[in-house]
Scaffold this motif. Structure first.
Motif, PDB file in Angstrom:
ATOM      1  N   PRO A   1      45.382  28.469  39.727  1.00 39.67           N
ATOM      2  CA  PRO A   1      43.997  28.946  39.842  1.00 39.67           C
ATOM      3  C   PRO A   1      43.124  28.149  40.797  1.00 39.67           C
ATOM      4  N   ASP A   2      43.576  26.927  41.133  1.00 38.38           N
ATOM      5  CA  ASP A   2      42.793  26.089  42.041  1.00 38.38           C
ATOM      6  C   ASP A   2      43.165  26.293  43.503  1.00 38.38           C
ATOM      7  N   TRP A   3      44.181  27.101  43.793  1.00 35.04           N
ATOM      8  CA  TRP A   3      44.562  27.351  45.179  1.00 35.04           C
ATOM      9  C   TRP A   3      43.558  28.287  45.839  1.00 35.04           C
ATOM     10  N   THR A   4      43.327  28.063  47.126  1.00 34.21           N
ATOM     11  CA  THR A   4      42.409  28.903  47.889  1.00 34.21           C
ATOM     12  C   THR A   4      43.110  30.191  48.325  1.00 34.21           C
ATOM     13  N   PRO A   5      42.338  31.220  48.719  1.00 27.55           N
ATOM     14  CA  PRO A   5      42.968  32.436  49.245  1.00 27.55           C
ATOM     15  C   PRO A   5      43.914  32.149  50.405  1.00 27.55           C
ATOM     16  N   ARG A   6      43.530  31.249  51.263  1.00 27.20           N
ATOM     17  CA  ARG A   6      44.375  30.916  52.406  1.00 27.20           C
ATOM     18  C   ARG A   6      45.703  30.325  51.947  1.00 27.20           C
ATOM     19  N   GLN A   7      45.669  29.471  50.943  1.00 28.24           N
ATOM     20  CA  GLN A   7      46.891  28.851  50.443  1.00 28.24           C
ATOM     21  C   GLN A   7      47.785  29.863  49.741  1.00 28.24           C
ATOM     22  N   ILE A   8      47.190  30.796  49.014  1.00 28.95           N
ATOM     23  CA  ILE A   8      47.974  31.827  48.333  1.00 28.95           C
ATOM     24  C   ILE A   8      48.644  32.739  49.356  1.00 28.95           C
ATOM     25  N   VAL A   9      47.901  33.126  50.375  1.00 27.22           N
ATOM     26  CA  VAL A   9      48.466  33.970  51.433  1.00 27.22           C
ATOM     27  C   VAL A   9      49.600  33.241  52.147  1.00 27.22           C
ATOM     28  N   ALA A  10      49.382  31.969  52.477  1.00 24.57           N
ATOM     29  CA  ALA A  10      50.416  31.188  53.166  1.00 24.57           C
ATOM     30  C   ALA A  10      51.665  31.054  52.303  1.00 24.57           C
ATOM     31  N   GLN A  11      51.482  30.905  51.006  1.00 28.64           N
ATOM     32  CA  GLN A  11      52.630  30.788  50.107  1.00 28.64           C
ATOM     33  C   GLN A  11      53.455  32.075  50.097  1.00 28.64           C
ATOM     34  N   ILE A  12      52.791  33.208  50.048  1.00 29.60           N
ATOM     35  CA  ILE A  12      53.490  34.490  50.068  1.00 29.60           C
ATOM     36  C   ILE A  12      54.226  34.686  51.383  1.00 29.60           C
ATOM     37  N   GLN A  13      53.603  34.299  52.476  1.00 29.97           N
ATOM     38  CA  GLN A  13      54.232  34.443  53.787  1.00 29.97           C
ATOM     39  C   GLN A  13      55.408  33.478  53.954  1.00 29.97           C
ATOM     40  N   GLN A  14      55.236  32.232  53.526  1.00 28.42           N
ATOM     41  CA  GLN A  14      56.268  31.221  53.725  1.00 28.42           C
ATOM     42  C   GLN A  14      57.552  31.549  52.965  1.00 28.42           C
ATOM     43  N   THR A  15      57.408  32.150  51.796  1.00 31.52           N
ATOM     44  CA  THR A  15      58.572  32.407  50.945  1.00 31.52           C
ATOM     45  C   THR A  15      59.159  33.801  51.138  1.00 31.52           C
ATOM     46  N   ALA A  16      58.647  34.566  52.093  1.00 31.10           N
ATOM     47  CA  ALA A  16      59.168  35.908  52.342  1.00 31.10           C
ATOM     48  C   ALA A  16      60.568  35.847  52.948  1.00 31.10           C
ATOM     49  N   GLU A  17      61.344  36.898  52.729  1.00 30.33           N
ATOM     50  CA  GLU A  17      62.689  36.994  53.305  1.00 30.33           C
ATOM     51  C   GLU A  17      62.582  37.469  54.751  1.00 30.33           C
ATOM     52  N   ARG A  18      63.189  36.739  55.664  1.00 32.48           N
ATOM     53  CA  ARG A  18      63.101  37.125  57.062  1.00 32.48           C
ATOM     54  C   ARG A  18      64.400  36.827  57.789  1.00 32.48           C
ATOM     55  N   SER A  19      64.650  37.602  58.818  1.00 31.80           N
ATOM     56  CA  SER A  19      65.863  37.435  59.608  1.00 31.80           C
ATOM     57  C   SER A  19      65.604  36.630  60.870  1.00 31.80           C
ATOM     58  N   THR A  20      64.344  36.363  61.170  1.00 31.94           N
ATOM     59  CA  THR A  20      63.987  35.524  62.317  1.00 31.94           C
ATOM     60  C   THR A  20      63.272  34.280  61.802  1.00 31.94           C
ATOM     61  N   PRO A  21      63.264  33.208  62.557  1.00 36.75           N
ATOM     62  CA  PRO A  21      62.669  31.967  62.056  1.00 36.75           C
ATOM     63  C   PRO A  21      61.174  32.051  61.774  1.00 36.75           C
ATOM     64  N   GLY A  22      60.473  32.917  62.495  1.00 36.43           N
ATOM     65  CA  GLY A  22      59.024  32.955  62.340  1.00 36.43           C
ATOM     66  C   GLY A  22      58.480  34.350  62.159  1.00 36.43           C
ATOM     67  N   HIS A  23      57.338  34.600  62.752  1.00 40.32           N
ATOM     68  CA  HIS A  23      56.600  35.847  62.596  1.00 40.32           C
ATOM     69  C   HIS A  23      57.016  36.866  63.647  1.00 40.32           C
ATOM     70  N   ASP A  24      57.062  38.148  63.251  1.00 37.32           N
ATOM     71  CA  ASP A  24      57.212  39.211  64.242  1.00 37.32           C
ATOM     72  C   ASP A  24      56.237  40.331  63.915  1.00 37.32           C
ATOM     73  N   ARG A  25      56.046  41.237  64.848  1.00 35.54           N
ATOM     74  CA  ARG A  25      55.010  42.256  64.691  1.00 35.54           C
ATOM     75  C   ARG A  25      55.421  43.417  63.798  1.00 35.54           C
ATOM     76  N   LEU A  26      56.690  43.457  63.380  1.00 38.27           N
ATOM     77  CA  LEU A  26      57.169  44.574  62.556  1.00 38.27           C
ATOM     78  C   LEU A  26      56.950  44.318  61.068  1.00 38.27           C
ATOM     79  N   VAL A  27      57.404  43.171  60.604  1.00 44.49           N
ATOM     80  CA  VAL A  27      57.283  42.855  59.179  1.00 44.49           C
ATOM     81  C   VAL A  27      56.557  41.537  58.940  1.00 44.49           C
ATOM     82  N   GLY A  28      55.868  41.039  59.953  1.00 39.84           N
ATOM     83  CA  GLY A  28      55.127  39.796  59.780  1.00 39.84           C
ATOM     84  C   GLY A  28      56.051  38.622  59.545  1.00 39.84           C
ATOM     85  N   TRP A  29      55.804  37.874  58.462  1.00 37.77           N
ATOM     86  CA  TRP A  29      56.634  36.732  58.113  1.00 37.77           C
ATOM     87  C   TRP A  29      57.837  37.138  57.277  1.00 37.77           C
TER      88      TRP A  29
END
Length: 402
Positions: A290-318
């Protein structure tokens, strides 16, 4: 500036009629038939492991949409009717607009908002394997749109402000602007206010991706908003899903089983149903941290997403959101996702030593080794010969005495 539940938030002063935020939607019946199995979008998640971490209890998720029908058995206990709101104008029997209706947003003639709410927080029920990803969360229904396009940018702005005032921790917006035109700045200001108040804002990326279009949509493109694209069963972008650098993550958006008005379930497609999947994950993370900021929650969801490339792409984001990883790989908050996670710079191997000759010390050591080994072999040889001689003598004695 008319606004539709699916793909049209008009950016002009002329009302624009728009349909629900769906892609090639199947016609659903209200009430619908119950779905007895477990939908594929939930089969990909270890729900028991997920809910050991969080059920979203204590977090209110504002669904700014076409209302939420609380007559559905799986939604009645999930909806905060007292805090609900209807921002649409009321009409008399002749269809003439009157003053704003006093309803609390718990009716839904379109069915779109009821579907969105079910994906987030539908309670479990006998006879069906469908359940919301955050079954402990509470829905605040804010009816801001309808099939006739009565919603507009002004009412969406008001809806966001009302959601903040009514205690929402997460806001789901399954709609976007027509023609990807940025609306009045007041909408952006409302989004910024929500973020500053600690509210996570999740929005659908849009369904205009069939032609390969790459363009921004709003409010998904506003800084701080988590824009959600649609993925299929192979964790690849759904053909209709909008692409762009603003896309934060993707989530299931094909054949999404969910609740419909009155009772039962229906399958539907679109980024409108990917966004609440992610909004539910945001509610789970927020309940646990509950003490995490919106930015931290969003970053957590993005960081732990399943991806086939090392970083971000325009099709599925992170990548495609992974609810369990988002709740279990959470030792500390992060401010932004990191590309090439888990990859470290390797150290150069040490070259093997290769000498063309040997020193005197090395030669003496080698000769000493030979002496030791040779001595051992000599001792073993002498010992073996003595044993052989003794055995031969014994055999000779036995023959002579036989």
């Amino acid at each position: 500036m008319a606004l539709g539940a699916a793909t049209a938030l008009a950016a002009v002063a002329v009302p624009v009629t728009a349909g629900p935020a769906v892609a090639e939607s199947a016609q659903c019946e209200y009430p619908g038939r119950p779905y007895k199995g477990r939908p594929w979008s939930l089969q990909r998640v270890l729900l028991d492991e997920l809910w050991e971490q969080s059920t979203g209890k204590g977090v209110k998720v504002a669904v700014i949409d076409t209302g939420v029908d609380i007559r559905h058995p799986q939604l009645k206990a999930a909806v905060d009717a007292k805090n609900g709101l209807n921002l649409l104008p009321a009409k008399n029997k002749k269809g003439e607009k009157l003053e704003r209706g006093a309803a609390n947003g718990t009716s839904d003639e379109v069915g779109h908002g009821t579907k969105v709410a079910g994906i987030i927080a539908a309670r479990s029920a006998p006879g069906t394997g469908f359940v919301g990803l955050a079954p402990g969360a509470t829905i605040i229904p804010i009816k801001q749109n309808d099939a006739e396009g009565n919603g507009d940018a002004a009412s969406l702005t008001e809806a966001i402000n009302e959601a903040v005032d009514r205690g929402a921790g997460v806001i789901n917006i399954s709609q976007d602007t027509a023609n990807a035109v940025a609306p009045a700045r007041s909408l952006e200001h409302a989004v910024k206010r929500a973020l500053n108040e600690g509210v996570v804002v999740v929005a659908s990326a849009g369904n205009d991706g069939l032609g390969g279009n790459v363009k921004k949509t709003y409010p998904a493109s506003y800084e701080g908003v988590l824009a959600v694209a649609s993925s299929d069963r192979n964790n690849e972008r759904a053909a209709f899903s909008q692409s762009g650098d603003f896309v934060g993550v993707a989530a299931p958006g094909i054949d999404m089983i969910t609740t419909v008005p009155l009772r039962g379930h229906c399958a539907d497609n679109g980024t409108s149903f990917s966004a609440p999947y992610v909004a539910a994950v945001a509610a789970l993370v927020k309940a646990k941290h509950p003490d995490w900021t919106p930015r931290q929650i969003v970053a957590q969801i993005q960081q732990t997403a399943e991806r086939s490339t090392p970083g971000h792409d325009r099709l599925v984001g992170w990548g495609v959101v992974d609810p369990v990883r988002a709740l279990t790989e959470d030792e500390r908050p992060i401010e932004r996702p990191v590309a090439q996670e888990g990859l470290t710079k390797g150290e150069a191997p040490s070259p093997a030593r290769f000498d063309l000759g040997e020193t005197a010390e090395e030669r003496n050591s080698r000769l000493a080794t030979y002496v030791v080994i040779g001595g051992g072999v000599l001792v073993a040889t002498i010992g073996g010969a003595a044993v052989a001689l003794r055995d031969a003598r014994r055999r000779s004695s036995r023959v002579a005495g036989g």
